[in-house]
Design an enzyme around this catalytic site. Structure first.
Site, mmCIF file in Angstrom:
data_model
loop_
_atom_site.group_PDB
_atom_site.id
_atom_site.type_symbol
_atom_site.label_atom_id
_atom_site.label_comp_id
_atom_site.label_asym_id
_atom_site.label_seq_id
_atom_site.Cartn_x
_atom_site.Cartn_y
_atom_site.Cartn_z
ATOM 1 N N ARG A 1 57.147 35.267 50.807
ATOM 2 C CA ARG A 1 57.686 33.925 50.403
ATOM 3 C C ARG A 1 59.171 34.208 50.256
ATOM 4 N NH1 ARG A 1 56.593 31.312 44.680
ATOM 5 N NH2 ARG A 1 57.139 33.474 43.744
ATOM 6 N N ARG B 1 51.927 40.271 37.869
ATOM 7 C CA ARG B 1 51.953 38.908 37.697
ATOM 8 C C ARG B 1 50.607 38.376 37.686
ATOM 9 N NH1 ARG B 1 55.904 37.338 41.853
ATOM 10 N NH2 ARG B 1 55.542 35.086 41.513
ATOM 11 N N ARG C 1 52.851 28.370 29.537
ATOM 12 C CA ARG C 1 52.186 29.470 30.360
ATOM 13 C C ARG C 1 51.078 30.297 29.287
ATOM 14 N NH1 ARG C 1 55.417 30.389 34.939
ATOM 15 N NH2 ARG C 1 55.081 32.376 36.064
ATOM 16 N N LYS D 1 53.156 25.785 43.252
ATOM 17 C CA LYS D 1 53.597 24.769 42.104
ATOM 18 C C LYS D 1 54.943 24.271 42.349
ATOM 19 C CE LYS D 1 53.301 27.697 38.650
ATOM 20 N NZ LYS D 1 52.968 28.832 39.241
ATOM 21 N N ARG E 1 62.282 37.302 46.170
ATOM 22 C CA ARG E 1 62.357 37.414 44.644
ATOM 23 C C ARG E 1 61.905 38.774 44.240
ATOM 24 N NH1 ARG E 1 59.697 32.399 41.881
ATOM 25 N NH2 ARG E 1 58.922 34.053 40.822
HETATM 26 P P1 ADP Z 1 55.726 32.218 39.414
HETATM 27 O O1 ADP Z 1 54.832 31.008 39.222
HETATM 28 O O2 ADP Z 1 55.586 32.140 41.126
HETATM 29 O O3 ADP Z 1 55.201 33.591 38.913
HETATM 30 P P2 ADP Z 1 57.878 31.266 38.002
HETATM 31 O O4 ADP Z 1 59.205 30.905 38.859
HETATM 32 O O5 ADP Z 1 57.161 30.139 37.568
HETATM 33 O O6 ADP Z 1 57.177 32.080 39.259
HETATM 34 O O7 ADP Z 1 58.073 32.194 36.962
HETATM 35 C C1 ADP Z 1 58.873 33.234 37.375
HETATM 36 C C2 ADP Z 1 59.308 34.145 36.079
HETATM 37 O O8 ADP Z 1 59.602 33.560 35.021
HETATM 38 C C3 ADP Z 1 57.711 34.624 35.252
HETATM 39 O O9 ADP Z 1 57.045 35.786 35.948
HETATM 40 C C4 ADP Z 1 58.210 34.705 33.945
HETATM 41 O O10 ADP Z 1 58.781 36.142 33.712
HETATM 42 C C5 ADP Z 1 59.113 34.004 33.691
HETATM 43 N N1 ADP Z 1 58.543 32.468 33.293
HETATM 44 C C6 ADP Z 1 58.669 31.308 33.908
HETATM 45 N N2 ADP Z 1 58.064 30.574 33.020
HETATM 46 C C7 ADP Z 1 57.817 30.916 31.842
HETATM 47 C C8 ADP Z 1 57.106 30.561 30.707
HETATM 48 N N3 ADP Z 1 56.778 29.257 30.365
HETATM 49 N N4 ADP Z 1 57.027 31.509 29.594
HETATM 50 C C9 ADP Z 1 57.177 32.577 29.932
HETATM 51 N N5 ADP Z 1 57.949 33.164 30.963
HETATM 52 C C10 ADP Z 1 58.207 32.344 32.176
#
Ligand code: ADP
Ligand code: ZN
Length: 214
Positions: free
Chosen positions: A122, A166, A88, A13, A155
């Site tokens: 990554r 996750r 999400r 994404k 990360r």
């Molecule tokens: P990825 O999609 O690779 O897991 P992101 O950078 O989108 O990584 O998200 C990393 C973390 O940030 C998630 O695991 C969560 O803890 C938090 N996060 C990001 N976006 C949201 C959201 N819309 N709602 C709740 N938590 C979020």
């Protein structure tokens, strides 16, 4: 255009959104990046969300909505945006529906094996957040960002236990959104079923979907 890029962790994404945003001259908004910014800056919010983020669980909906509302109210969003990582959960999507009318959801369909391989290889730039991958998107100089020379790091939530969690969280809390948006008739699937597909190829597929809606 108001675009949501949707898909499991590691589906690319962030990589794709960062390439599409300049083409449409709209901001790329990643809630994950915003939250990591708060962690790095050790803000009040950062302290609250540190544990959830490290474990790969979701930040509570109310805190997430505050951050998104604030970001979308900024001037650069007036011609649209590309969201990466939001919404999400179903409650987030329902609250978001009351705020904005999204034009399209691009749903990235990626098999689990690819996701696990990608996430564990990554690396992200500490400075400019650009994403690299030691298998498929190698930096020119090991450990350094091609764009800004910043240090690359793995990360906390890209470690094996957290990756597993996750994916669970994704299945349980985020997957139901695929149906939610499909029912609205604005969701389009883009499939990536080989680890060695160059990002440009997927970006081209996404652009084709977006162009078809104009
Ligand atoms: P990825 O999609 O690779 O897991 P992101 O950078 O989108 O990584 O998200 C990393 C973390 O940030 C998630 O695991 C969560 O803890 C938090 N996060 C990001 N976006 C949201 C959201 N819309 N709602 C709740 N938590 C979020
Ligand atoms: Zn960089």
């Amino acid at each position: 255009m108001k675009i949501v890029l949707f898909g499991p962790p590691g589906s690319g994404k962030g990589t794709y959104a960062s390439r599409i945003a300049p083409i449409y001259k709209i901001p790329h908004i990643s809630t994950g990046d915003i939250f990591r910014g708060h962690l790095a800056q050790k803000t009040e919010l950062g302290k609250k969300i540190e544990d959830v983020m490290k474990s790969g669980n979701l930040v509570p909906d109310d805190l997430t909505m505050d951050v998104v509302k604030d970001r979308l109210s900024q001037a650069d969003c007036k011609n649209g945006f590309i969201l990466d990582g939001f919404p999400r959960t179903i409650p987030q999507a329902e609250m978001f529906d009351k705020m904005e009318k999204v034009d399209v959801i691009v749903n990235l369909v990626v098999p689990d094996e690819i996701i696990i391989k990608r996430l564990s290889s990554r690396l992200s730039c500490k400075e400019c957040k650009t994403i690299f991958n030691t298998l498929t998107l190698k930096p020119k100089i090991e450990g350094k960002c091609d764009k800004c020379g910043g240090e690359l790091f793995l990360r906390d939530d890209d470690k094996p236990e957290q990756i597993k969690n996750r994916l669970e969280v994704y299945r349980r809390q985020t997957m139901p959104l695929v149906d939610y948006y499909r029912k609205k008739g604005i969701s389009y699937d883009v499939t990536c079923d080989r680890i060695d597909i160059p990002p440009e190829e997927i970006v081209a597929k996404i652009l084709k979907v977006l162009e078809s809606l104009k």
